[in-house]
Enzyme design. Structure first.
Site, mmCIF file in Angstrom:
data_model
loop_
_atom_site.group_PDB
_atom_site.id
_atom_site.type_symbol
_atom_site.label_atom_id
_atom_site.label_comp_id
_atom_site.label_asym_id
_atom_site.label_seq_id
_atom_site.Cartn_x
_atom_site.Cartn_y
_atom_site.Cartn_z
ATOM 1 N N GLY A 103 0.826 -1.210 0.000
ATOM 2 C CA GLY A 103 0.000 0.000 0.000
ATOM 3 C C GLY A 103 0.855 1.252 0.000
ATOM 4 N N CYS A 104 0.206 2.411 0.137
ATOM 5 C CA CYS A 104 0.921 3.686 0.089
ATOM 6 C C CYS A 104 1.526 3.988 1.454
ATOM 7 C CB CYS A 104 -0.016 4.808 -0.329
ATOM 8 S SG CYS A 104 -0.783 4.560 -1.922
ATOM 9 N N VAL A 105 2.539 3.245 1.840
ATOM 10 C CA VAL A 105 3.171 3.480 3.137
ATOM 11 C C VAL A 105 4.640 3.838 2.949
ATOM 12 C CG1 VAL A 105 1.635 2.069 4.519
ATOM 13 C CG2 VAL A 105 3.599 1.017 3.401
#
Lengths: 105, 533
Positions: A103-105
């Protein structure tokens, strides 16, 4: 997918060196993984981080937020980087045998 | 610079069309970088994965074992392209696709607009027109419908073989879909849409795509609740933690309202914010609470994750996610959804979802930026801009700014609360992508690909940032890049590390709401943490 010898076992790893089966992890595997991260010896401080990551993962099936990791272990983010040069996600999670964060981490 | 012809795409799949060397890349200002070589794939990976485009692998595409397998894949690709040309199968983008196929005048204005082309040292294969023209010729020469639509077509032919298909697959992952090319085209041709349509053929028809976007992205989101793997229990644990943590930091308890039926607004963030940049959702909570906004977060499946990676590669996955998100809003009975600081969620949920939702399923979906502007100028919150007295540079997320035209709200806010606010050149709708668009910021399929997105697709942004801060740069300085988008922030974090921008130049990054809260008179302690916590 490549196979690596970690802690005396043949274990599947991804292109970034994360083990694919979290159940294959044990303390010997952690020591080998630490070697791949440029961490020569796992000190008490390293284990504090690794053990919390494992504990959280087993309860919530994901890695904890970095802020919570810092809070619980009492280390500042910079200190986590001192322990694990690739940082909490790419370094510490790898040594703790967690899957690579997505994910967008 | 390598000269590559269009027809080269079909040649010898054993040989790479291009090998980029650090010497090809334009130098950066202020003594930054130099020698950014792209790590080659290992010999094992080369045997396993297709790499005949440029020696890089984004897809880890397995190499077919024999001619039969190759032919089967080529036939499947062609069937997928045929489907792109019918409204039953391409209800989302048929019209703009046909316009793009019909209207290119080959003027190459779009090449000059493309940061990947420019910063690769102008490699022909990265021109926005290269993949578009290959697809155009495949459509016109090899598809039934294309032959009927363009009977007089007499331009050069492209041989359709496995080399062509394998290279197109990788080439559809060398474009960030920033759509600066579309902005530059006088005829409204959208070559970024070609990238999207190619990815769609590979995913929907052939089951080929990036694992982190599909299995670990949309599939995980639909099953677990978020592309980060954050399930409901973990999400609620995080909210509890943040409420306590912020009470300690700020000396006041900030409530993050949850599952409140009948609220005016359902606020949805990118779930990555909670994990990596939790000050962002907390800042929203502080601002909304002080402004008296009636809103709620949701802990339901679909309600706490604004991402929709389907937007980047697969219309069906895209649609499934939108439906899940919209259902949560209907169930809660809110008047509208507001999307937080996430660029592609803006595009997916607000713009492209319009192609999906009809009748009673429609619910208003809005960007957070105009609402934030309204709040900042409402007089309900007192600001001391002196608290933000450091150089602030605004980065424009492509999907918010170029796509949706939301240009001024964030700027009016910054002029009001950041005395040293400055612009990059160019900016606004002419901005450059962070280099992590279309999923790249989350993708690390090979070291080669990671190097590529740092050295090439993110290079223009680094150049712009260094030029805009100019004399302010230096070790120990505090220069702030305001990047109001989760995906851009991930890319900035990685660029800062790759080019050592924090240590050498004092460059930091964060979102917009963090700056707003940092300037509040009522928040006594500094809110921004400058990379530390």
């Amino acid at each position: 997918m490549a196979i690596a010898e970690l802690g005396g076992k043949q274990i599947e790893i991804d292109e970034d060196g994360f083990i694919q089966d979290p159940n294959a992890w044990d303390e010997e595997v952690a020591k080998s993984l630490a070697g791949t991260e440029g961490v020569a010896e796992l000190t008490e401080d390293h284990w504090k981080v690794v053990n919390y990551l494992r504990e959280y993962y087993l309860e919530f099936n994901m890695a904890p937020m970095i802020r919570k990791l810092c809070k619980t272990t009492g280390f500042k983010l910079k200190e986590i980087y001192d322990l694990f040069p690739s940082g909490p996600a790419k370094g510490a999670c790898k040594v703790a045998g967690l899957p690579k964060p997505t994910g967008c981490v | 610079m390598a000269k590559t012809k269009l027809t080269d795409i079909s040649k010898n799949s054993e040989k790479e069309l291009l090998q980029i060397s650090a010497d090809d890349l334009p130098p950066l200002p202020s003594g930054c970088g130099g020698g950014e070589e792209i790590t080659p794939l290992s010999e094992d990976n080369k045997k396993e994965w297709e790499h005949c485009l440029d020696g890089i692998s984004a897809l880890k595409l397995p190499r077919p074992q024999n001619k039969e397998e190759e032919d089967k894949l080529v036939r499947s690709f062609l069937e997928g392209v045929e489907k792109l040309l019918t409204k039953e199968n391409n209800w989302t983008f048929l019209l703009p696709l046909m316009h793009t196929l019909e209207s290119c005048g080959k003027c190459l204005a779009c090449s000059d607009a493309c940061p990947v082309y420019e910063m690769s040292g102008k490699q022909d294969i990265y021109r926005p027109t290269y993949r578009a023209e290959v697809l155009r010729r495949i459509v016109k020469n090899h598809t039934t419908r294309g032959k009927a639509l363009f009977p007089g077509f007499s331009e050069g032919k492209i041989e359709l073989n496995w080399a062509t298909v394998a290279r197109l697959a990788e080439l559809s992952f060398r474009c960030t879909i920033c759509r600066r090319c579309a902005q530059a085209c006088v005829r409204g041709v959208d070559n970024a849409l070609i990238t999207h349509e190619l990815r769609k053929v590979f995913s929907q028809q052939m089951g080929i795509t990036a694992e982190v976007l599909h299995e670990k992205g949309t599939v995980q989101q639909l099953n677990v609740g978020a592309s980060t793997g954050m399930n409901k229990m973990a999400f609620l644990d995080i909210i509890d933690f943040l409420e306590d943590e912020m009470e300690e930091k700020l000396g006041r308890r900030v409530k993050m309202p949850m599952d409140k039926e009948g609220a005016d607004i359902l606020l949805i963030h990118n779930s990555g914010e909670y994990l990596s940049w939790p000050l962002n959702p907390v800042a929203f909570a502080i601002i909304f609470e002080l402004a008296g906004i009636d809103y709620t977060l949701s802990s339901e499946l679909g309600g706490y994750e604004g991402t929709n990676y389907g937007l980047w590669y697969d219309d069906l996955q895209f649609a499934r996610i939108v439906v899940q998100q919209i259902q949560v809003a209907h169930k809660l009975g809110v008047k509208k959804i507001v999307v937080g600081e996430c660029g592609h969620a803006h595009k997916a949920m607000i713009v492209i979802a319009d192609r999906l939702l009809t009748g009673e399923t429609i619910i208003p979906r809005e960007s957070c930026f105009p609402l934030l502007e309204e709040i900042v100028f409402s007089g309900k919150i007192k600001f001391d801009p002196g608290k933000n007295d450091f150089p602030v540079l605004l980065h424009d997320p492509c999907n918010v700014v170029r796509l949706m035209g939301i240009v001024e709200p964030q700027r009016r806010i910054l002029r009001h609360i950041a005395p040293q606010f400055r612009e990059m050149n160019p900016h606004g709708v002419d901005n450059y992508c962070c280099g992590g668009g279309s999923g790249f910021a989350t993708m690390s399929p090979s070291k080669a690909f990671t190097d590529w997105k740092m050295a090439i697709s993110g290079r223009k942004k680094v150049q712009q940032i260094l030029e805009a801060f100019g004399d302010e740069l230096g070790p120990g300085k505090k220069n702030f890049v305001c990047a109001p988008c989760s995906n851009c922030k991930g890319q900035f974090r990685d660029l800062i590390e790759y080019y050592d921008l924090e240590k050498k130049y004092g460059i930091y990054y964060d979102g917009l709401v963090e700056l707003i809260v940092n300037a509040m008179v009522d928040i006594k302690e500094p809110y921004i943490e400058w990379g530390g916590m």
